[in-house]
Design an enzyme around this catalytic site. Structure first.
Site, PDB file in Angstrom:
ATOM      1  N   ASP A  22      -1.487  -6.060   8.329  1.00 42.35           N
ATOM      2  CA  ASP A  22      -3.009  -5.403   7.906  1.00 42.35           C
ATOM      3  C   ASP A  22      -3.394  -5.690   7.954  1.00 42.35           C
ATOM      4  O   ASP A  22      -4.086  -6.744   6.130  1.00 42.35           O
ATOM      5  CB  ASP A  22      -1.875  -4.177   7.057  1.00 42.35           C
ATOM      6  CG  ASP A  22      -2.666  -3.071   6.743  1.00 42.35           C
ATOM      7  OD1 ASP A  22      -3.848  -2.704   6.977  1.00 42.35           O
ATOM      8  OD2 ASP A  22      -2.370  -2.058   5.949  1.00 42.35           O
ATOM      9  N   TRP A  26       0.728  -1.281  -0.286  1.00 40.09           N
ATOM     10  CA  TRP A  26       0.373   0.241   0.060  1.00 40.09           C
ATOM     11  C   TRP A  26       0.933   1.169   0.460  1.00 40.09           C
ATOM     12  O   TRP A  26       1.837   0.734   0.901  1.00 40.09           O
ATOM     13  CB  TRP A  26      -0.908   0.012   1.067  1.00 40.09           C
ATOM     14  CG  TRP A  26      -1.412   1.111   1.396  1.00 40.09           C
ATOM     15  CD1 TRP A  26      -2.516   1.557   0.631  1.00 40.09           C
ATOM     16  CD2 TRP A  26      -2.265   2.045   2.586  1.00 40.09           C
ATOM     17  NE1 TRP A  26      -3.505   2.528   0.529  1.00 40.09           N
ATOM     18  CE2 TRP A  26      -2.977   2.773   2.712  1.00 40.09           C
ATOM     19  CE3 TRP A  26      -1.627   1.343   3.907  1.00 40.09           C
ATOM     20  CZ2 TRP A  26      -3.431   3.696   3.281  1.00 40.09           C
ATOM     21  CZ3 TRP A  26      -1.985   2.465   4.930  1.00 40.09           C
ATOM     22  CH2 TRP A  26      -2.895   3.927   4.209  1.00 40.09           C
ATOM     23  N   LYS A  61     -13.847  -0.542   5.481  1.00 41.71           N
ATOM     24  CA  LYS A  61     -14.927  -1.725   3.638  1.00 41.71           C
ATOM     25  C   LYS A  61     -15.463  -2.132   4.213  1.00 41.71           C
ATOM     26  O   LYS A  61     -16.701  -1.779   3.779  1.00 41.71           O
ATOM     27  CB  LYS A  61     -13.216  -1.854   3.234  1.00 41.71           C
ATOM     28  CG  LYS A  61     -12.020  -1.238   3.426  1.00 41.71           C
ATOM     29  CD  LYS A  61     -12.056  -0.220   2.212  1.00 41.71           C
ATOM     30  CE  LYS A  61     -10.050   0.353   2.867  1.00 41.71           C
ATOM     31  NZ  LYS A  61      -9.741   1.804   1.937  1.00 41.71           N
TER      32      LYS A  61
HETATM   33  C1  LMR Z   1      -6.569   2.661  -0.735  1.00 44.40           C
HETATM   34  O1  LMR Z   1      -5.973   2.099  -0.469  1.00 44.40           O
HETATM   35  O2  LMR Z   1      -7.182   3.187  -1.785  1.00 44.40           O
HETATM   36  C2  LMR Z   1      -7.473   3.172   0.796  1.00 44.40           C
HETATM   37  O3  LMR Z   1      -6.512   1.477   0.841  1.00 44.40           O
HETATM   38  C3  LMR Z   1      -7.948   3.653   0.770  1.00 44.40           C
HETATM   39  C4  LMR Z   1      -6.026   5.151   0.892  1.00 44.40           C
HETATM   40  O4  LMR Z   1      -6.934   5.438   2.352  1.00 44.40           O
HETATM   41  O5  LMR Z   1      -5.047   4.683   0.328  1.00 44.40           O
END
Ligand code: LMR
Length: 396
Positions: free
Chosen positions: A210, A129, A245
């Site tokens: 996570d 992420w 989510k």
């Molecule tokens: C994403 O990866 O799009 C979501 O987890 C929202 C975010 O805060 O990045």
């Protein structure tokens, strides 16, 4: 003082929300930020949340401070949701605090890790992420990465992942995605979780899981296989969870941070440190989202309703994966995109170049992260043809 500041680029994910909102093209498609959308492109409030909200409005009697642990009922329900009927609950080895969303949980986790041992190295998957790296560095951790996704084969490079994790030092932290790996959609299998757990035991690293998408992958229990196994096998474990989510509570900012310790005494000591971290960052978490989740999970009727609403979201995403691949074939695309149907959760990489991503945005008003990560929930039966045609045009 401000004259020394340099403007920073917009966040690679959140910046897409504003860019797409400003686009007047009626055909625009938002595949950027990871939020669930229904077939009309709307992110609905779940019916079970509406009911819980009504109940709360009628029964809430005070807005007094809630304290740094947050809502005790929520914390207990979240522990059960993550771990099920688990021995760590009987052994009183876990402590959960409510946090401002999953991101808040990660920041608390990072500060907690730093309090355990300054200069700790945290290993994140490559890719991961987009916010992980910045968030952990900002908290003073050293961030390293382990191989994860093989962009050529569109699968998990498990041997390379294990080879790197076998070199990790005792006391390091390894971040794992419980399910619905963000951004690749490639999850560990049951056997792979078992192997990573055995390696954690052998090497002495601490997993930080996570868990932002529980229920969006295979199901609530299946998606929790990793944390449940690791809590069985390892003396210490950290879990960050989110209700953004699976309860659709994005803007309410509610998640949890759970510490599993070797025994109840160590868990109490760890909790005291977590609470001091919380106090120094935001003092105490917001209460509204936690109260809604607690209301839902304390009622068998509302829980059953939530399960079926969650199943609808999960099944729609799975269906969208299939629909996109079929439409690409129908539009004469020869490249094999079938990997999208073998991945899970909110995201997959299309595997196209940054230039092609840029062209989809500038020429077709189709928005996705520069890495070609698409949020599958943004696809609908009304836009999938246009999407498939546009992808076909740019990859020719
Ligand atoms: C994403 O990866 O799009 C979501 O987890 C929202 C975010 O805060 O990045």
């Amino acid at each position: 003082m401000f004259e020394h500041l340099k403007a920073l680029p917009a966040d690679p994910i959140l910046g897409l929300i504003a860019a797409c909102n400003q686009d007047n093209n009626p055909n625009k498609i938002d595949l950027g930020v990871g939020v669930y959308k229904d077939d009309t492109g709307h992110t609905p409030i779940l019916d079970c949340v509406k009911t819980a909200e009504k109940f709360r409005t009628e029964t809430e009697t005070s807005k007094v401070y809630i304290g740094p642990t947050g809502d005790p009922g929520f914390n207990e329900q979240m522990t059960k949701l993550i771990f099920g009927q688990h021995q760590i609950i009987d052994q009183n080895r876990s402590r959960t605090v409510s946090t401002p969303g999953g991101t808040g949980a990660l920041r608390v986790a990072a500060e907690f890790i730093r309090a355990c041992k300054g200069n700790t190295t945290i290993w994140v998957s490559n890719p991961t992420w987009a916010n992980h790296q910045g968030l952990f560095s900002a908290a003073g951790l050293k961030v390293e990465s382990y191989p994860y996704y093989d962009y050529e084969t569109k699968t998990l490079d498990f041997p390379a992942m294990m080879a790197t994790l076998a070199q990790v030092n005792p006391g390091d932290v390894v971040l794992l995605h419980a399910c619905c790996h963000n951004p690749s959609g490639m999850d560990l299998t049951v056997e792979q979780w078992q192997q990573v757990t055995a390696l954690a035991k052998e090497r002495g690293f601490t997993p930080l899981i996570d868990m932002a998408y529980q229920g969006f992958g295979q199901g609530l229990d299946q998606d929790a296989y990793g944390p449940r196994l690791m809590a069985n096998e390892l003396p210490e474990l950290l879990v960050c969870s989110s209700c953004s989510k699976n309860f659709g509570l994005y803007r309410e900012r509610i998640g949890g941070f759970t510490v599993v310790a070797k025994d109840s005494t160590s868990a109490d000591i760890a909790l005291s440190v977590v609470l001091s971290v919380v106090r120094s960052i935001y003092s105490m978490p917001p209460a509204h989202g936690a109260a809604l989740v607690n209301t839902i999970l304390s009622s068998s009727e509302l829980t059953a309703q939530w399960h079926s609403e969650l199943a609808v979201m999960r099944q729609r995403i799975t269906h969208n994966r299939q629909m996109l691949v079929e439409k690409l074939i129908a539009n004469g695309v020869e490249r094999d995109f079938s990997f999208i149907t073998r991945q899970s959760g909110m995201f997959s990489f299309l595997g196209i170049t940054p230039q092609q991503v840029e062209q989809l945005m500038s020429d077709y008003s189709i928005y996705m992260v520069g890495s070609s990560r698409i949020s599958i929930a943004g696809i609908s039966k009304d836009n999938v043809d246009y999407l498939a045609k546009s992808i076909s045009a740019v990859i020719k």
